[in-house]
Scaffold this motif. Structure first.
Motif, PDB file in Angstrom:
ATOM      1  N   VAL A   1      30.075  14.009 -22.890  1.00 28.96           N
ATOM      2  CA  VAL A   1      30.615  13.598 -21.591  1.00 28.96           C
ATOM      3  C   VAL A   1      32.147  13.576 -21.543  1.00 28.96           C
ATOM      4  O   VAL A   1      32.746  14.096 -20.585  1.00 28.96           O
ATOM      5  N   PRO A   2      32.845  12.989 -22.512  1.00 32.83           N
ATOM      6  CA  PRO A   2      34.317  12.968 -22.393  1.00 32.83           C
ATOM      7  C   PRO A   2      34.925  14.366 -22.262  1.00 32.83           C
ATOM      8  O   PRO A   2      35.813  14.585 -21.429  1.00 32.83           O
TER       9      PRO A   2
ATOM     10  N   TRP B   1      37.961  24.415 -29.544  1.00 31.83           N
ATOM     11  CA  TRP B   1      38.275  24.995 -28.238  1.00 31.83           C
ATOM     12  C   TRP B   1      38.942  24.031 -27.261  1.00 31.83           C
ATOM     13  O   TRP B   1      39.397  24.452 -26.206  1.00 31.83           O
ATOM     14  N   GLN B   2      38.925  22.741 -27.536  1.00 35.61           N
ATOM     15  CA  GLN B   2      39.499  21.726 -26.664  1.00 35.61           C
ATOM     16  C   GLN B   2      38.873  21.684 -25.274  1.00 35.61           C
ATOM     17  O   GLN B   2      39.491  21.204 -24.311  1.00 35.61           O
ATOM     18  N   ARG B   3      37.637  22.153 -25.153  1.00 39.40           N
ATOM     19  CA  ARG B   3      36.961  22.073 -23.862  1.00 39.40           C
ATOM     20  C   ARG B   3      35.461  22.273 -24.056  1.00 39.40           C
ATOM     21  O   ARG B   3      35.008  22.843 -25.055  1.00 39.40           O
TER      22      ARG B   3
ATOM     23  N   SER C   1      37.176  18.757 -19.014  1.00 44.94           N
ATOM     24  CA  SER C   1      37.169  20.176 -18.655  1.00 44.94           C
ATOM     25  C   SER C   1      36.981  20.385 -17.162  1.00 44.94           C
ATOM     26  O   SER C   1      37.430  21.388 -16.612  1.00 44.94           O
ATOM     27  N   ALA C   2      36.328  19.451 -16.494  1.00 43.54           N
ATOM     28  CA  ALA C   2      36.143  19.570 -15.047  1.00 43.54           C
ATOM     29  C   ALA C   2      37.467  19.542 -14.310  1.00 43.54           C
ATOM     30  O   ALA C   2      37.580  20.052 -13.189  1.00 43.54           O
ATOM     31  N   GLY C   3      38.493  18.981 -14.917  1.00 45.42           N
ATOM     32  CA  GLY C   3      39.790  18.894 -14.268  1.00 45.42           C
ATOM     33  C   GLY C   3      40.760  19.987 -14.655  1.00 45.42           C
ATOM     34  O   GLY C   3      41.925  19.947 -14.267  1.00 45.42           O
ATOM     35  N   LEU C   4      40.278  21.002 -15.389  1.00 44.14           N
ATOM     36  CA  LEU C   4      41.188  22.044 -15.865  1.00 44.14           C
ATOM     37  C   LEU C   4      41.677  22.962 -14.756  1.00 44.14           C
ATOM     38  O   LEU C   4      42.781  23.489 -14.813  1.00 44.14           O
ATOM     39  N   SER C   5      40.825  23.188 -13.763  1.00 46.79           N
ATOM     40  CA  SER C   5      41.156  24.139 -12.710  1.00 46.79           C
ATOM     41  C   SER C   5      41.777  23.438 -11.508  1.00 46.79           C
ATOM     42  O   SER C   5      41.453  22.295 -11.197  1.00 46.79           O
TER      43      SER C   5
END
Length: 266
Positions: free
Chosen positions: A132-133, A84-86, A138-142
Motif C-alpha cells: 500500500v505505501p 524501482w522506487q514504485r 506511485s499514484a501521485g507520480l503523474s
C-alpha cells in the motif's frame, strides 16, 4: 538507484499458471515485473517466467515469499522499492488448496482451514498491506489524476460454495469480502478488484491432482459449462491487465469468468 520510468507490476504466485501468464502479460506491455516465487521447489519455474519476461523486453526481478509470512511480504516490497522506487499494480495470485470432498467432514479440520486461510486470505491481505505505501506513492507520480491497482485472484468457489474443499471455498468467499473492504479503504488512490475464475486449465488443480483425476475434472467442467470450455491462464491475465490499466472507474468488483457456470447453478 533512480525511479523506474516504466510502471511496475508485482505478481505473487507467478511461477506457474495464472501468475506466470500475468507476469508475462504485463511484461509484453512494457511494464517492469516483480515475479513472486515460493521457495526452492518452484525456483526453476520462476526463473523460466523471468526469462520469458526479459525476452519480451521487461526489466525483472524474482523475489521469494511465503505470503503467509508477514515478514516475507514486507521484505518483498522493500526489494521492489529498492529496485524501482514504485509499484503501480499488485496482482495477488498466490494460493493453495487440497482436494477434499465437501461432505468428508472427518477429513478436514481446523489445521487445514488455518493452512488454507493463511495463504489465500491472510497472505493476500499481508501482501496488499505491505504494498500500500508504494502503491499510494506511485499514484501521485503523474500530473494526470490516476490510481494504482490491486487485483485479487479469487474463484468461482467463493461465489457458489463449490471447489476443491470447503476450506478453499470459504477462503475465496472471504477474499471477495476483503476486496470490497480494501476498495473502500484505499480509495481514491488505489483501486481493488477481484477476478473469480471457474476451471482454469494449468491452474492450481493441476498441481494437486494426479493426471488422470485432473483430466476427469477438466472434461466434466467443460461439459457442465454453457460455453463448453474452460479458461486458460492468459485469459485471466488479460482481464487482470484490463482492470489494472484500462478501468479507472472500476473498483470493489468481483468479476466472474466461469464460462457461464453460474447460469446453471455452478
Amino acid at each position: 538507484m533512480t525511479q523506474s520510468s516504466s510502471p511496475v507490476c508485482v505478481v505473487t504466485g507467478s511461477a506457474s499458471g495464472i501468475g506466470a501468464a500475468t507476469a508475462l502479460r504485463f511484461a509484453q506491455a512494457g511494464w517492469s515485473v516483480a515475479i513472486g516465487n515460493f521457495d526452492d521447489s518452484t525456483r526453476e519455474a520462476a526463473l523460466a517466467v523471468e526469462a520469458a519476461c526479459r525476452d519480451a523486453g521487461a526489466s525483472t526481478l524474482v523475489f521469494d515469499a511465503d505470503v503467509g509470512n508477514d515478514a516475507h511480504c514486507r521484505r518483498a516490497m522493500d526489494t521492489v522499492a529498492s529496485r524501482w522506487q514504485r509499484a503501480d499494480a499488485l496482482i495477488n495470485c498466490a494460493g493453495t488448496t487440497r482436494v477434499i470432498a465437501h461432505n468428508a467432514f472427518d477429513e478436514i479440520d481446523a489445521v487445514e482451514f488455518e493452512r488454507v486461510y493463511r495463504v489465500n486470505l491472510i497472505g493476500l491481505y499481508q501482501m496488499t498491506r505491505a504494498a500500500v505505501p508504494l502503491l499510494r506513492e506511485s499514484a501521485g507520480l503523474s500530473a494526470v489524476k490516476r490510481s494504482t491497482s490491486v487485483v485479487n485472484i479469487s474463484s468461482l468457489a467463493g461465489l457458489n460454495g463449490t471447489g476443491s474443499s470447503i476450506a478453499y471455498a470459504a477462503s475465496k468467499g472471504a477474499v471477495n469480502t476483503l476486496t470490497l473492504s480494501l476498495a473502500r479503504s484505499l480509495a481514491p488512490y488505489v483501486r481493488v478488484n477481484a477476478i473469480a475464475p471457474g476451471m482454469v486449465d494449468d491452474g492450481l488443480l493441476l498441481h494437486v491432482l494426479d493426471p488422470q483425476a485432473y483430466d476427469g475434472v477438466l472434461a466434466r467442467m467443460t461439459e457442465q459449462a454453457p460455453l463448453k470450455r474452460v479458461s486458460m491462464p492468459a485469459e485471466i491475465a488479460d482481464l487482470a491487465w484490463f482492470l489494472a490499466t484500462q478501468a479507472p472507474a472500476i473498483t470493489g468488483q468481483v468479476i466472474a469468468t466461469e464460462n457461464g457456470l453460474l447460469l446453471n447453478g455452478g
